[in-house]
Each structure stands twice: as structure tokens, then as C-alpha cells.
Design an enzyme around this catalytic site. Sequence first.
Site, short mmCIF file in Angstrom:
data_model
loop_
_atom_site.label_atom_id
_atom_site.label_comp_id
_atom_site.label_asym_id
_atom_site.label_seq_id
_atom_site.Cartn_x
_atom_site.Cartn_y
_atom_site.Cartn_z
N LYS A 143 3.10 17.12 -4.39
CA LYS A 143 2.06 16.08 -4.54
C LYS A 143 0.74 16.60 -5.03
O LYS A 143 0.33 17.71 -4.69
CB LYS A 143 1.80 15.45 -3.16
N GLY A 150 0.73 6.02 -6.70
CA GLY A 150 2.08 6.55 -6.92
C GLY A 150 2.15 7.57 -8.04
O GLY A 150 3.23 8.07 -8.37
N LYS A 222 3.63 -0.14 -4.22
CA LYS A 222 4.06 -1.33 -3.48
C LYS A 222 4.29 -2.55 -4.38
O LYS A 222 3.56 -2.76 -5.34
CB LYS A 222 2.98 -1.66 -2.46
N GLU A 260 -2.53 5.23 6.08
CA GLU A 260 -1.13 5.07 5.68
C GLU A 260 -0.24 6.05 6.45
O GLU A 260 -0.56 7.22 6.56
CB GLU A 260 -0.97 5.29 4.18
N ARG A 277 -10.98 2.26 0.90
CA ARG A 277 -11.40 1.08 0.11
C ARG A 277 -10.61 -0.13 0.58
O ARG A 277 -9.73 -0.01 1.43
CB ARG A 277 -11.09 1.34 -1.36
N VAL A 280 -5.04 -3.48 -2.14
CA VAL A 280 -4.46 -4.60 -2.89
C VAL A 280 -3.85 -5.63 -1.93
O VAL A 280 -4.00 -6.84 -2.10
CB VAL A 280 -3.38 -4.09 -3.88
P1 ADP Z 1 -2.86 -0.01 -2.63
O1 ADP Z 1 -2.72 1.32 -1.95
O2 ADP Z 1 -4.10 -0.75 -2.34
O3 ADP Z 1 -1.63 -0.82 -2.56
P2 ADP Z 1 -2.28 0.98 -5.22
O4 ADP Z 1 -1.88 2.33 -4.80
O5 ADP Z 1 -1.27 0.06 -5.77
O6 ADP Z 1 -3.09 0.28 -4.09
O7 ADP Z 1 -3.49 1.13 -6.21
C1 ADP Z 1 -4.49 0.14 -6.27
C2 ADP Z 1 -4.81 -0.21 -7.67
O8 ADP Z 1 -5.55 0.83 -8.23
C3 ADP Z 1 -3.59 -0.41 -8.52
O9 ADP Z 1 -3.91 -1.40 -9.44
C4 ADP Z 1 -3.42 0.97 -9.16
O10 ADP Z 1 -2.79 0.94 -10.38
C5 ADP Z 1 -4.85 1.41 -9.30
N1 ADP Z 1 -5.00 2.83 -9.13
C6 ADP Z 1 -4.77 3.55 -8.03
N2 ADP Z 1 -5.09 4.82 -8.23
C7 ADP Z 1 -5.54 4.91 -9.49
C8 ADP Z 1 -6.04 5.96 -10.30
N3 ADP Z 1 -6.13 7.17 -9.83
N4 ADP Z 1 -6.42 5.68 -11.55
C9 ADP Z 1 -6.35 4.44 -12.03
N5 ADP Z 1 -5.90 3.39 -11.30
C10 ADP Z 1 -5.50 3.63 -10.06
P1 ADP Z 2 -0.47 7.44 -3.27
O1 ADP Z 2 -1.77 8.11 -3.06
O2 ADP Z 2 0.00 7.53 -4.66
O3 ADP Z 2 -0.43 6.09 -2.68
P2 ADP Z 2 1.11 8.34 -0.97
O4 ADP Z 2 1.02 9.71 -0.41
O5 ADP Z 2 0.46 7.26 -0.22
O6 ADP Z 2 0.55 8.37 -2.46
O7 ADP Z 2 2.64 7.99 -1.20
C1 ADP Z 2 3.07 6.85 -1.89
C2 ADP Z 2 4.52 6.55 -1.54
O8 ADP Z 2 5.38 7.65 -1.89
C3 ADP Z 2 4.78 6.31 -0.08
O9 ADP Z 2 4.52 4.99 0.30
C4 ADP Z 2 6.25 6.67 0.04
O10 ADP Z 2 7.07 5.64 -0.41
C5 ADP Z 2 6.40 7.83 -0.92
N1 ADP Z 2 6.19 9.10 -0.20
C6 ADP Z 2 5.07 9.83 -0.20
N2 ADP Z 2 5.21 10.95 0.55
C7 ADP Z 2 6.47 10.94 1.03
C8 ADP Z 2 7.23 11.83 1.87
N3 ADP Z 2 6.72 12.96 2.34
N4 ADP Z 2 8.50 11.48 2.17
C9 ADP Z 2 9.04 10.34 1.67
N5 ADP Z 2 8.39 9.47 0.89
C10 ADP Z 2 7.11 9.76 0.56
MG MG Z 3 -0.79 5.69 -0.70
#
Ligand code: ADP
Ligand code: ADP
Ligand code: MG
Length: 431
Positions: A143, A150, A222, A260, A277, A280
Site C-alpha cells: 500500500k 482505492g 465503495k 475505517e 473529511r 461520500v
Molecule cells: P469515501 O471514503 O468517502 O467513500 P472514496 O474513497 O470513494 O470516498 O473517495 C472520495 C472521492 O474522492 C471519490 O470521488 C474519489 O474518487 C475521490 N478521491 C479520493 N482520493 C482521491 C485522490 N487521491 N485523488 C483524487 N480523487 C480522490
Molecule cells: P483507501 O485509502 O484507498 O480508501 P483503504 O486502506 O481504506 O484505502 O482500503 C480500501 C479497501 O481495500 C478496503 O475497504 C478493503 O476492501 C481493501 N483492503 C485494504 N486493506 C486491506 C487488507 N489489509 N486486507 C484486505 N482488504 C484490504
Molecule cells: Mg479507505
Amino acid sequence: MSFVPANVLGIQTVAVYSEADAMALFVEEADEAVCLGPAQAKKSYLDIEKVIEAAKQTGVDGVHPGYGFLSENADFALRLEQEGITFIGPDAKIIELMGSKIQSRQQMKRAGVPVVPGWDGSLESVEEALELAEQIGYPLMLKASAGGGGIGMAFIQNPEELRKAYATTRQRAESAFGDGTLFLEKFINNPRHIEVQVAGDHEGNVIHLFERECSVQRRNQKVVEESPSPFLDEETSQELLETAVRGVKQIGYTTVGTMEFIFDDQKNFYFLEMNTRLQVEHPVTEEITGIDLVELQLRLAAKQPLPLKQEDVKRTGHSIECRLYAEDPKTFFPSPGTVTRLVLPEEARLDFGIKEGNNVTPFYDPMIGKIIVHADTREEAIEKMDKALEKIQVEGITTNKTLLQMIVQNSDFQYGEYTTKFLDKLLLVNT
Ligand code: ADP
Ligand code: ADP
Ligand code: MG
């Protein structure tokens, strides 16, 4: 229940937009609007100095950063502070601390919050990563510490995959977040993503507003969210909520945010990350608690104390949100274009960014709107959502509507028996 725009609260609003969004709904709804520049986000929404300039020029008191873009950017919060403009969010220092997955993991460990097993340092080389991977054990998640949406993570099953993914993941993180720092986490089997909405004030009070289940995901992002989580029993739920509050109390948090967590199939949970923040999926929480989270953000930013105590936060019924994306329902490829027809259901809450005649541009996230329902029971909420989805008509672009229908009509979903692998399985069966 109504969730009122800021201008109804008596606050004058100024929208900032890019040339691609000149016709957008939010531009129309604001009292004033300032164009930041060209469509490319780097030249408009992500250009800190352009946003600062627009804020100064219109004399605003505060800036609400929404989600995405600069909403978790510490430099932006700092620049606003220097200009004497309120950032509607946490202090720059907190954004910096919790924006780094590595640092926030360390911080939560100190608060006694269980974190996903892994390595809390930044990886220096692929050799080091391979060595640590042996100790942690496969499968793993590689990561980006600065990751979000994602983006910047890779599922790794063996050393060969780690070798292959290392450079590309670093590169992707570097280009998406300007920071290629990577770390390793154990992959949690049969994972469920469950998060806790929290809020803190300047007097040190912290409350939770219950959890949201967000395991219906594509590409680790999501698609459908709900509250309460059908997976949690009362005891686990209480433990989760208390743990989240404990973690947040320790950092001195003064606004709304989300902790989370990821659950394994034994109902063990681990801290994943904190989003400093509005999320969504925040409407789901608003629906079950009756609390307007944006209004709460505004009050907290004005240094007002939390308007209610933990015991006053009650939840009623069940709420579900579906994200309508302008994308192919099977391949998830974005489908930009002009929306020539848009019919939306009247019985659901609709948070939409577009109207008929609008263009969905290829420049930003392809989410075009959210459909939110609330009912007494989960069963009724699912039924309501199914009916609402059926009424949606979008022409001119492709949307994931049929996928959303497939989800709410699926028996595993209806039984509440699903993990983050649910969507992949669903698509495999139906193609
Ligand atoms: P949440 O955790 O609120 O469900 P998301 O992970 O889906 O949100 O991200 C929130 C919004 O911000 C989405 O529209 C996503 O595409 C956008 N987003 C998140 N991280 C970034 C980033 N690093 N750069 C640009 N857009 C981002
Ligand atoms: P982001 O900042 O892009 O939202 P997260 O760390 O919150 O990243 O992870 C996004 C998603 O990826 C999680 O909701 C889960 O579905 C998957 N994920 C992340 N880390 C793990 C893990 N260690 N094991 C399994 N699934 C994971
Ligand atoms: Mg996340």
C-alpha cells in the site's frame, strides 16, 4: 427529515469550478461562482493558490473542501490558516498525521486500537519488502502510505507478485499523490469494511454516530453502503464504536471524520485508516440519526461545542446508499458524454451532481449521484431501493444502474452475507 444547503442556513455560498463544470448544478445553486481554470484538476481544483485567490477575491470566511481533491491536503489547510480563512475540517497537523497511513497506524497502536498486522515503516527497496513479506506472511496488501480512493494498493500472493508490483505501485502512488512511500499489511481473509462516523469539538468531546457497512466494493472502492451493518451483533458493535472513539480522543480531533476498520470472518476488527473529511456515504448516517453532518461541520468549525452528548445520539431504522457511476456495469470503464435524459425517483433522497443536458467529463471521478433510502427495517429499505432504482432512466451515457439492481436483488446481499469479494463473485456468476 430535511438536509438543508448552507445557503438555507443563512450562509452565503461561493462555488469554485473548472471550465469543464461551468454548467454544473452546484455552480447554479451557489450564490456566487468563480472559475478556477481548465478542466485538468491540477490546473484548477488541485491548484492551491488558485483556490486561495478565489477565496480572497470573494472574501469568504471559510472553505468547505468536500471530498476528493484538496479535502485531505495539509498544505491547503495551512495556506488558508495563513490567510485567516477557516478550513472546515481539522488542523493541518492532524491532516498530515492521519493522512499518512503509516503514521496513523502507529498513532492508533499507541491508543490501544488494533491495527491490521504488518510493517509500520516505509519500504526502502524491493529486497527489504521481500524479507518483511516472509515475516508477515502471504497474502499481503502492498500500500501507498498516502493512498486514497482505492488507488495505490496491490494484492500480493507470493514473492513473484511482490517483485512485479513493487515498482508499478510506487510509481502510481508517486503520480497520484506525489508520494511514493509504500508499506505492507497482512491481507485479511473474507474481509468486511465497516467504518465509524465520529465527531469531536474544541473542548475535547468526542462522540460516534454509529457505523456504516461498506463491503460492496469494486476496485477497493465503495459502491453500496448501509447502516446498521447486518454483520454486527450488539456486543461487537459496541466494542467497535468505543474503540473508534478512544482512538479519536487521543489525537485531539475537532471536526467530523471516519475511522475505517476491516473485519475478518471471526469478527476480529483492525484499524485501516482515518478519513479526516466528510465521506461520500455520509447520508446513510444522516438518515438513521437525523443529524445533518455538514451543518455539524460548520458549527464545529465555528468552534461551537458538540450540540449533543453520546447518549442523545439515537438511531432509527435502516438506510442504504447506492452510488450511480457513469461507467460500464461489467468492466467499470468510465462512460463520459452528454446526459440527454435523466429521470429520478421521487421517493428516495437524491444527492446528484448533474441534471439533464449536463456533460459527464472524463476528467474526474465518474460518480454522478447517490440514491439514498431510509425505512423501518433492512428488508423494507432494500425493497424501497429496488423500486427507486427501477425508476431511474439515464440516456446518453452508460451507467452502473443494472449492477446496482443486481446487487439489491441478490440473495446473499439480502441476507446480509457479503464481504468485499461480493461484487467480483456476482459479476463472475453473471457473465
Ligand atoms: P469515501 O471514503 O468517502 O467513500 P472514496 O474513497 O470513494 O470516498 O473517495 C472520495 C472521492 O474522492 C471519490 O470521488 C474519489 O474518487 C475521490 N478521491 C479520493 N482520493 C482521491 C485522490 N487521491 N485523488 C483524487 N480523487 C480522490
Ligand atoms: P483507501 O485509502 O484507498 O480508501 P483503504 O486502506 O481504506 O484505502 O482500503 C480500501 C479497501 O481495500 C478496503 O475497504 C478493503 O476492501 C481493501 N483492503 C485494504 N486493506 C486491506 C487488507 N489489509 N486486507 C484486505 N482488504 C484490504
Ligand atoms: Mg479507505
